[in-house]
Structures are given as C-alpha cells and as structure tokens.
Write an enzyme that holds these catalytic residues in place. Structure first.
Site, PDB file in Angstrom:
ATOM      1  N   ASP A 229       2.430   1.126  -3.270  1.00  0.00           N
ATOM      2  CA  ASP A 229       1.255   0.495  -2.662  1.00  0.00           C
ATOM      3  C   ASP A 229       1.059  -0.877  -3.282  1.00  0.00           C
ATOM      4  O   ASP A 229       1.117  -1.027  -4.507  1.00  0.00           O
ATOM      5  CB  ASP A 229       0.000   1.328  -2.908  1.00  0.00           C
ATOM      6  CG  ASP A 229      -0.224   2.380  -1.833  1.00  0.00           C
ATOM      7  OD1 ASP A 229       0.673   2.543  -0.991  1.00  0.00           O
ATOM      8  OD2 ASP A 229      -1.278   3.029  -1.857  1.00  0.00           O
ATOM      9  N   LEU A 230       0.806  -1.891  -2.434  1.00  0.00           N
ATOM     10  CA  LEU A 230       0.476  -3.206  -2.949  1.00  0.00           C
ATOM     11  C   LEU A 230      -0.934  -3.164  -3.541  1.00  0.00           C
ATOM     12  O   LEU A 230      -1.866  -2.675  -2.900  1.00  0.00           O
ATOM     13  CB  LEU A 230       0.544  -4.250  -1.834  1.00  0.00           C
ATOM     14  CG  LEU A 230       1.890  -4.389  -1.110  1.00  0.00           C
ATOM     15  CD1 LEU A 230       1.811  -5.504  -0.087  1.00  0.00           C
ATOM     16  CD2 LEU A 230       3.017  -4.643  -2.094  1.00  0.00           C
ATOM     17  N   ASP A 272      -0.388  -0.910   3.604  1.00  0.00           N
ATOM     18  CA  ASP A 272       0.420  -1.514   2.534  1.00  0.00           C
ATOM     19  C   ASP A 272       1.230  -0.468   1.789  1.00  0.00           C
ATOM     20  O   ASP A 272       1.665  -0.708   0.663  1.00  0.00           O
ATOM     21  CB  ASP A 272      -0.479  -2.264   1.552  1.00  0.00           C
ATOM     22  CG  ASP A 272      -1.451  -1.336   0.837  1.00  0.00           C
ATOM     23  OD1 ASP A 272      -1.900  -0.366   1.471  1.00  0.00           O
ATOM     24  OD2 ASP A 272      -1.759  -1.578  -0.338  1.00  0.00           O
TER      25      ASP A 272
END
Length: 438
Positions: A229-230, A272
């Site tokens: 995950d960003l 994301d």
C-alpha cells in the site's frame, strides 16, 4: 474567429490532446498477458509445429514439391529455433519476440518459394502461425509485422505461377485471422486487466494466485505473496486531485515493472493496493519487496506485508496472512515490511484464543443517508493477541473456515445484551456469531 480557427482551437484543446494521447497509448500498449513464459511457450510451440507439419507434408510428395530437400532444411531450422526458444524462455527479452516473428515470416516465405507453383498455396497456410504469434504485440507493432508478412509473401509468390486472385485470397485470410484473433483475445484480456495501469486486476490476480499455489504444491517449491500500500495516498487525492493520484499510480507501476523478475506477477487490487506473487526462495522474495520500496518515485513510501505459502493453504488463507502482515506494518508506523511467514495462525492457537476470551466484537454503527440516523450495528470480530496486539479477521478467519473452529466461533461466544461503548465511539463486547465480520 473564423471556422478554421475554431476547428484548430478544438483540436488543440486539452481534452482533444488527452483523447489523442490516450488513443496513442492504447495503440502502443501490449496486452497484459504478454509475459515471457506465455510468449516463449506460444512462439516456440508454433515454430516447432510449423516445422513438423512441413516435414510431414513433404513425405511422399514426389514431384509436387519443387525443392523438397531444401524445404525440409527450412522446416528443420524452424524446429531448432522453437526448441531454442523453449530452452531459453526465461532469458529472452520481450522485445526479441518481434525479431523472432520476423524470422518466422522469412522462413515461411522461403518455404512458399521452395514449394513451387503446385504447393505454394498449401505452404502459405503457415502464415496463419505467424499472425497468431502477433497477438502479444501492440496494435502498431502488429501492423508492422503484417506489412512485413505481405512483403515477404509477395516476394515468395512472385517466383510461382499462382494467379493473383489466389494470392490475394491467401493473404487476406491471414490478415483477417490476425485482426479477429487479436481483437477477441484483447477483449477477453480486458476482463482481467486494470484499465489505468494495465496490470492484472483483482480477477486476474485471483486466477494467477490459484495457478501459482497449484504449481507450488505440485512442485514442492516455495511461494511468497506480498501486499503493498502506498503510504498517505489519500492525501494526494484530497489535496492534488484524483488526476494526480492516477498519475502517481501509473508512475509507480512503470517503476515497479522494471523490478519484477521472471515468473513473478504484479497486480493492482484496487486503489493504492498492489500485490506481487513471487515463486522461489523467501529470501529472494524479501529482496524483491525491498527493491520495489526503493524504486518509488519522488519521496513516496509504502508499507508491505509478506507471507509465505504453507502446505494446505488456500488463496484466502495466504492473502489473509499477507493482509495481517500489512496491517502490522501500518500499525508499526508505515514505511516498513511486515512479515507473517513465521507467525501463521494455527488452529490450536485459535482454539486457545477462544478459551481465553481473547476474541471480541467491535460494534460499528450502520448509518442511513441522508439524515445520519443510526439504523443498526455491524459486528466486526477482532482478536486481542497477547504478543501481536489486535488482529483483523483476515489473519484468522480464513484458517477457521477450513476447520471445525468456525463452528465454535458461532456457538461458543457469550451473548451480551448491552455492549459497552469504549473511548473512540465503537461498542465492544464478546459477541455471538461473526456473520457481519470482515
């Protein structure tokens, strides 16, 4: 402003430029299924099949074939190329396959020329193998290959007495096969491809992970899964707009695509969240994840959860453990890797948690819009682990669903008529049945 000026203004407007840019990108983009293993298997198999078919067709052909010995040499050369492609399938760059298709066009044209007038049309059917191999290329690259095929076929047919009408029929059939097959396969591929990044979407990821788990069990080879995950991606969308968020996702995809090794699969699960399926040694998988984190554009960071496949794991079990590891990484401050391969939740651990009362329910209000009235509560099961803290259901519910523990989860919990509200707004209590859990 005259009509011509207005036309120029419309064509030069940002929306028009964006449309042309999207069209150019779509024409220059290769299908998502164009990876090394698939391309090697298809290209090598077509070379071998074409060569074997030509060798068999010359057996007993007698005077029908003008140069049978030379034709067999061309066919055996095709078989040798096919074997070499299959042997070096993980080492051949993707761009080299366009040269291999040009080689197949040259070999087929030589076969047509050597066959002579009586057999030229029959050998021209091998052009279908060439155009089928073009499905891995972008539309622009495919057009170049078809033009090369038409030039090669024209030169080969020029040495024969085949009427021009029959030549046109043979070539138009090959081109039609190329267009129709490519269009159908691309349409099917869109169902498993993320429209923004062209990576596999959730559906394609599920299929690829199922296949990887099957191979890992059959070959007794390690398999790792990473979820990434960003960090703080929502702030990008909120402050800069969703357009900038999309550009960031595309930039991340381009950077990460360079770090994915042979046999590994990169997918976008939504928003994301990305996933990487990594057959091979766990140490190599850990290095791959670290390399992905180091290749983020700008000063972006990401959190990752890494899980190792264990015997008997289903897809949901493996994803659940990777998700739990990702949760640990985020809870620990983000910008780090959470590992779960040595912390797998076992059935006996879950039974012990039940007996010790470590499982509880979070009661989250269900609000009706508009108005904001609370119309009910959703029960979310959690595990207060003595070493790892509060665990989400993905880290233990998949394991319980494959055993008798899921029955105990439904019948062994004590019902509480009035759950208490803790600081933060959610109600917590030991709960009955985790049907609403997630």
């Amino acid at each position: 402003m005259n009509i011509a000026d207005r036309r120029v203004g419309r064509l030069g407007s940002p929306p028009a430029r964006e449309r042309w840019a999207r069209l150019a990108a779509a024409l220059g983009r290769s299908p998502g299924f164009a990876n090394r293993p698939v391309m090697a298997a298809t290209t090598g198999g077509l070379f071998i099949a074409g060569g074997v078919f030509v060798v068999l067709s010359t057996a007993g052909a007698g005077s029908v074939v003008a140069h049978p010995d030379a034709l067999r040499s061309v066919a055996l050369s095709a078989v040798a190329v096919g074997v070499a492609v299959l042997a070096a399938r993980h080492r051949i760059p993707v761009g080299a396959y366009q040269l291999l298709v040009l080689l197949s066009t040259a070999l087929t044209s030589c076969a047509v020329w050597l066959a002579g007038p009586a057999s030229a049309l029959a050998l021209a059917s091998m052009y279908a193998f060439v155009v089928i191999d073009c499905i891995f290329f972008s539309w622009l690259a495919m057009v170049r290959q078809v033009v090369a095929l038409l030039v090669g076929a024209g030169i080969a047919f020029a040495a024969t007495d085949v009427p021009i009408g029959w030549r046109l029929l043979s070539m138009s059939s090959a081109v039609s096969v190329a267009v129709v097959v490519s269009w159908l396969i691309r349409r099917a591929d869109e169902a498993e491809t993320d429209a923004l990044t062209t990576l596999l979407n959730r559906r394609g990821f599920d299929r690829s992970l199922d296949e990887a788990i099957t191979r890992a069990g059959r070959d007794a080879q390690p398999l790792s899964l990473a979820l990434l995950d960003l960090d703080h991606f929502k702030q990008v969308n909120d402050s800069l707009g969703h357009g900038m968020g999309d550009q960031l996702l595309v930039s991340v995809t381009r950077a990460w695509a360079q770090a994915i090794g042979p046999g590994q699969v990169l997918a976008r699960l939504g928003g994301d969240e990305f996933a990487v399926i990594m057959p091979g040694e766990p140490a190599d998988a850990a290095r791959t994840v670290q390399r992905l984190r180091s290749m983020l554009p700008g000063r972006r960071t990401c959190s990752a959860g890494l899980a190792l496949h264990e015997a008997g794991d289903s897809r949901s079990m493996l994803v659940g453990r990777a998700d739990a590891a990702l949760y640990d990484a985020k809870r620990g401050g983000r910008d780090r890797i959470g590992h779960s391969n040595h912390q797998a939740v076992r059935e006996r651990d879950l039974r012990g948690a039940l007996s010790r009362g470590e499982l509880f329910l979070d009661y989250q209000p269900v609000v009706a819009l508009p108005g904001g009235h609370t119309v009910g509560l959703e029960a979310l099961v959690r595990w207060r682990h003595p070493q790892r803290g509060v665990l989400p259901p993905g880290s233990f519910l998949p394991r319980s669903e494959s055993s008798q523990v899921v029955h105990d989860l439904g019948t062994g919990w004590r019902r509480t008529p009035s759950p208490r509200r803790p600081p933060g707004g959610r109600r917590r209590a030991p709960g009955p049945h985790p049907r609403g859990s997630r």
